[in-house]
Write a protein that holds these residues in place. Structure first.
Motif, PDB file in Angstrom:
ATOM      1  N   SER A 255       0.854  -1.190   0.000  1.00 30.25           N
ATOM      2  CA  SER A 255       0.000   0.000   0.000  1.00 30.25           C
ATOM      3  C   SER A 255       0.888   1.238   0.000  1.00 30.25           C
ATOM      4  CB  SER A 255      -0.925   0.003   1.221  1.00 30.25           C
ATOM      5  OG  SER A 255      -0.173   0.059   2.428  1.00 30.25           O
ATOM      6  N   TYR A 256       0.438   2.242  -0.728  1.00 25.81           N
ATOM      7  CA  TYR A 256       1.237   3.469  -0.848  1.00 25.81           C
ATOM      8  C   TYR A 256       0.287   4.654  -0.958  1.00 25.81           C
ATOM      9  CZ  TYR A 256       4.573   6.891  -2.686  1.00 25.81           C
ATOM     10  OH  TYR A 256       5.339   7.998  -2.872  1.00 25.81           O
ATOM     11  N   THR A 257       0.484   5.615  -0.066  1.00 27.45           N
ATOM     12  CA  THR A 257      -0.308   6.838  -0.099  1.00 27.45           C
ATOM     13  C   THR A 257       0.457   7.900  -0.864  1.00 27.45           C
ATOM     14  OG1 THR A 257      -1.357   6.329   2.028  1.00 27.45           O
ATOM     15  CG2 THR A 257      -1.406   8.620   1.299  1.00 27.45           C
ATOM     16  N   LEU A 258      -0.145   8.404  -1.909  1.00 25.85           N
ATOM     17  CA  LEU A 258       0.493   9.449  -2.710  1.00 25.85           C
ATOM     18  C   LEU A 258       0.424  10.778  -1.943  1.00 25.85           C
ATOM     19  CD1 LEU A 258      -0.945   8.608  -6.236  1.00 25.85           C
ATOM     20  CD2 LEU A 258       1.309   8.058  -5.322  1.00 25.85           C
ATOM     21  N   ASP A 259       1.576  11.296  -1.641  1.00 30.71           N
ATOM     22  CA  ASP A 259       1.632  12.529  -0.847  1.00 30.71           C
ATOM     23  C   ASP A 259       1.490  13.735  -1.771  1.00 30.71           C
ATOM     24  OD1 ASP A 259       1.852  14.053   1.455  1.00 30.71           O
ATOM     25  OD2 ASP A 259       4.041  14.126   1.380  1.00 30.71           O
ATOM     26  N   PHE A 260       0.350  13.815  -2.431  1.00 32.23           N
ATOM     27  CA  PHE A 260       0.145  14.842  -3.447  1.00 32.23           C
ATOM     28  C   PHE A 260       0.173  16.243  -2.843  1.00 32.23           C
ATOM     29  CE2 PHE A 260      -2.749  17.527  -5.980  1.00 32.23           C
ATOM     30  CZ  PHE A 260      -2.067  17.503  -7.186  1.00 32.23           C
ATOM     31  N   TRP A 261      -0.453  16.420  -1.691  1.00 28.75           N
ATOM     32  CA  TRP A 261      -0.530  17.739  -1.056  1.00 28.75           C
ATOM     33  C   TRP A 261       0.576  17.978  -0.030  1.00 28.75           C
ATOM     34  CZ3 TRP A 261      -3.645  20.414  -3.933  1.00 28.75           C
ATOM     35  CH2 TRP A 261      -4.741  19.801  -4.543  1.00 28.75           C
ATOM     36  N   GLY A 262       1.429  16.994   0.179  1.00 31.58           N
ATOM     37  CA  GLY A 262       2.553  17.179   1.099  1.00 31.58           C
ATOM     38  C   GLY A 262       2.198  17.034   2.560  1.00 31.58           C
ATOM     39  N   GLY A 263       1.041  16.450   2.867  1.00 30.12           N
ATOM     40  CA  GLY A 263       0.668  16.294   4.274  1.00 30.12           C
ATOM     41  C   GLY A 263       1.617  15.387   5.028  1.00 30.12           C
ATOM     42  N   LEU A 264       2.049  14.298   4.372  1.00 26.71           N
ATOM     43  CA  LEU A 264       2.986  13.390   5.028  1.00 26.71           C
ATOM     44  C   LEU A 264       4.332  14.063   5.241  1.00 26.71           C
ATOM     45  CD1 LEU A 264       2.209  10.017   3.203  1.00 26.71           C
ATOM     46  CD2 LEU A 264       1.405  10.780   5.448  1.00 26.71           C
ATOM     47  N   ARG A 265       4.766  14.825   4.255  1.00 19.99           N
ATOM     48  CA  ARG A 265       6.046  15.520   4.408  1.00 19.99           C
ATOM     49  C   ARG A 265       5.974  16.602   5.483  1.00 19.99           C
ATOM     50  NH1 ARG A 265       6.630  17.415  -1.338  1.00 19.99           N
ATOM     51  NH2 ARG A 265       4.531  16.559  -1.526  1.00 19.99           N
ATOM     52  N   ARG A 266       4.829  17.247   5.602  1.00 24.52           N
ATOM     53  CA  ARG A 266       4.659  18.203   6.690  1.00 24.52           C
ATOM     54  C   ARG A 266       4.691  17.487   8.048  1.00 24.52           C
ATOM     55  NH1 ARG A 266       6.208  23.029   4.886  1.00 24.52           N
ATOM     56  NH2 ARG A 266       4.748  24.004   3.418  1.00 24.52           N
ATOM     57  N   ALA A 267       4.134  16.293   8.104  1.00 22.96           N
ATOM     58  CA  ALA A 267       4.175  15.534   9.349  1.00 22.96           C
ATOM     59  C   ALA A 267       5.608  15.137   9.703  1.00 22.96           C
ATOM     60  CB  ALA A 267       3.288  14.290   9.243  1.00 22.96           C
ATOM     61  N   VAL A 268       6.398  14.770   8.681  1.00 22.66           N
ATOM     62  CA  VAL A 268       7.814  14.482   8.921  1.00 22.66           C
ATOM     63  C   VAL A 268       8.533  15.739   9.404  1.00 22.66           C
ATOM     64  CG1 VAL A 268       9.990  13.837   7.820  1.00 22.66           C
ATOM     65  CG2 VAL A 268       7.904  12.571   7.283  1.00 22.66           C
ATOM     66  N   GLU A 269       8.239  16.854   8.765  1.00 22.80           N
ATOM     67  CA  GLU A 269       8.836  18.127   9.179  1.00 22.80           C
ATOM     68  C   GLU A 269       8.480  18.455  10.630  1.00 22.80           C
ATOM     69  OE1 GLU A 269       8.598  22.877   7.901  1.00 22.80           O
ATOM     70  OE2 GLU A 269       7.559  21.341   6.732  1.00 22.80           O
ATOM     71  N   GLN A 270       7.240  18.197  10.980  1.00 25.11           N
ATOM     72  CA  GLN A 270       6.801  18.439  12.360  1.00 25.11           C
ATOM     73  C   GLN A 270       7.557  17.552  13.341  1.00 25.11           C
ATOM     74  OE1 GLN A 270       2.658  17.573  12.974  1.00 25.11           O
ATOM     75  NE2 GLN A 270       2.641  18.343  15.082  1.00 25.11           N
ATOM     76  N   ALA A 271       7.735  16.276  12.994  1.00 23.23           N
ATOM     77  CA  ALA A 271       8.453  15.360  13.881  1.00 23.23           C
ATOM     78  C   ALA A 271       9.921  15.752  14.022  1.00 23.23           C
ATOM     79  CB  ALA A 271       8.339  13.927  13.343  1.00 23.23           C
ATOM     80  N   GLU A 272      10.523  16.204  12.947  1.00 21.99           N
ATOM     81  CA  GLU A 272      11.925  16.619  13.016  1.00 21.99           C
ATOM     82  C   GLU A 272      12.080  17.908  13.822  1.00 21.99           C
ATOM     83  OE1 GLU A 272      12.929  16.720   8.909  1.00 21.99           O
ATOM     84  OE2 GLU A 272      13.375  14.564   8.810  1.00 21.99           O
TER      85      GLU A 272
END
Length: 529
Positions: free
Chosen positions: A182-199
């Motif tokens: 399974s793979y969620t396409l991070d089209f809007w960058g929500g996952l990357r924002r979550a990574v940024e938040q964790a970092e």
């Protein structure tokens, strides 16, 4: 409920960069493209505001170039007493990571090193940092496909007999094995924002650790200086008690010879008792201070031996660093922690925005099913599936909208907290710089007063023995001398604690320490200065 609060600029940027005009005008075609495969969406940008490190101009009501209303003198007043040397304020000078060694006290150096090694507060802060690092690494995993393997065996029984017949039921087994991707396409960058938040949370915990190091080292140094001051005060008080006792013997002799009254004897007895009474709270405070040192060392008071501490064994740093105001924003751990918190809240706003936009997930599975294990991987028993799914929130009674608004308010709150932290930091440095200057002047006056009081007491005692003055004159000189001696010791200690306070207010030189382990590979946190 209106969906307008999704920031238009963020939507417009992602939309124009990634989607051709032909697709922009046909939303249904965009959805079909996303379902067709990930290639059209892999270059997505991230919605929400991009974080920019706040600068000096973002902290209002701060005067560039200096901390105080008027610039402090470059050199403090000197006094002819140990610990009364002049100190030079050197603007722009760097701060050593182990600044407490500048006092050249083996006892303080040992106490601080032991505390940093054994204190539970440091262990807790280190553990919090590791938690944040591992959670950030886990969050990074959401950017990659997830693959799960399954294997199962089932045993079933089904009836074969018709109504009225006696045929036995059918008993059989079924084996299956497969892989699911399974793979969620991070089209809007929500996952990357979550990574940024964790970092950003990793950065926050790193600066919290630095703040714990700084608070602990400053606390140990201040407690050690206070203990040395109390030991000095107790020693002086004990000397004064001995002097008062000798004075009592003298008054009694004068009374027997008719040169003193019974009132004089009673007054001196009260003076001895008062001096002894003053000694007790000093002893209590010394015990409590040593207990505090034991707590800093991570031990019970009964399980630690505190080395002897003496103000005469301390060296007052001859040069004190004064960071330029713009550098303070990068040096103070509390300011950097507030900055990391603002970064977290900014990234979280992007996550909240992305939750209101279409979410595309690809799911693929491949496997085999058979009635026996040796047939499980036969080509004829294979099966597979591919599912592309797009989910768009349509009606949720305003839940996501209000969560986005709440997160925007949280970001504004974090920005205000950062500004408040900066203002308090500048106030802290200004207060300490004023104390460095004024306490040097106070020590000079205290030394002059103590010298004069000692001379006055010596003359009054001599004149009293010769019958030149009444005992009231001696009593007044005794009280004045006692007060000036205690004041002098406290003023000497204040010079050392002011130096500790300045090192702490300027950040403690944590950027010059190299005893912290590096972050795990792949963890992208903001660089330290």
């Amino acid at each position: 409920m209106s969906a307008e609060p999704i920031p238009r600029r963020s939507r417009r940027l992602c939309w124009k960069r990634l989607v051709p005009v032909s697709l922009r005008r046909r939303p249904w075609l965009l959805l079909a493209t996303s379902l067709a495969g990930p290639s059209a969406l892999l270059a997505g940008c991230a919605v929400g505001p991009d974080f920019h490190r706040p600068g000096y101009g973002d902290a209002t009501h701060l005067t560039p170039g200096r901390y105080n209303e008027t610039a402090p003198d470059a050199v403090t007043v000197a006094s002819k007493v140990a610990g009364g040397e002049a100190q030079h304020l050197v603007v722009g000078r760097d701060i050593p990571g182990e600044w407490w060694q500048l006092f050249r006290s083996p006892a303080i150096t040992t106490l601080v090193a032991t505390a940093l090694r054994d204190s539970p507060s440091i262990d807790a802060a280190n553990a919090a940092l590791r938690v944040a690092q591992e959670q950030a690494m886990a969050q990074q995993g959401t950017l990659f496909p997830q693959i799960d393997g399954t294997i199962s065996r089932s045993r079933q029984e089904e009836p074969l007999s018709l109504e009225g017949s006696q045929s036995p039921p059918l008993l059989f087994s079924d084996y299956s094995a497969g892989l699911t991707l399974s793979y969620t396409l991070d089209f809007w960058g929500g996952l990357r924002r979550a990574v940024e938040q964790a970092e950003a949370q990793v950065d926050y915990q790193r600066y919290q650790l630095e703040a714990a190091y700084l608070a602990l080292s400053a606390g140990v140094a201040n407690s050690a200086i206070l203990a040395a001051s109390l030991q000095g005060q107790i020693a002086v008080q004990q000397q004064l008690i001995g002097f008062e006792q000798k004075q009592l013997d003298t008054v009694r002799q004068q009374f027997e010879l008719g040169g003193a009254t019974g009132t004089d004897v009673a007054t001196q007895q009260a003076q001895v008792a008062e001096a002894q009474t003053t000694l007790v709270p000093l002893q209590t405070e010394l015990v409590q201070t040593r207990d505090q040192l034991a707590s800093y060392l991570g031990q019970a008071p009964s399980g630690v031996v505190i080395p002897p501490l003496d103000l005469d064994g301390l060296t007052l740093p001859g040069e004190l660093p004064v960071s330029v105001p713009s550098a303070l924003l990068a040096q103070r751990p509390d300011i950097r922690a507030a900055e990391a918190n603002l970064h977290q809240q900014t990234a979280a706003l992007g996550v909240a925005i992305s939750m209101r936009l279409p979410n595309v997930t690809l799911t693929a599975s491949v496997g085999s099913s058979a009635a026996d294990t040796h047939q499980l991987f036969s080509p004829t028993n294979g099966m597979w599936s591919l599912v592309n799914q797009a989910v768009q929130p349509i009606f949720d009674a305003g839940q996501l909208l209000h969560k986005q608004r709440a997160q925007k308010a949280a970001m504004q709150q974090a920005a205000a907290q950062w500004r408040n932290t900066v203002v308090q930091a500048f106030q802290n440095v200004a207060d300490v710089l004023a104390a460095v200057q004024n306490d040097a002047v106070a020590l000079n006056y205290a030394n002059i007063a103590q010298t004069a009081a000692a001379r006055s007491l010596s003359l009054a005692s001599l004149q009293y023995k010769l019958g030149g003055v009444s005992y009231l004159s001696v009593l007044s000189a005794q009280q004045t001398y006692q007060n000036t001696v205690i004041t002098l010791i406290r003023a000497r200690a204040a010079r050392f604690t002011d130096s500790v306070a300045l090192y702490q207010a300027l950040g403690g030189g944590w950027w010059n320490r190299n005893d912290l382990p590096p972050p795990p590979p792949g963890l992208f946190s903001s660089p330290l200065p």
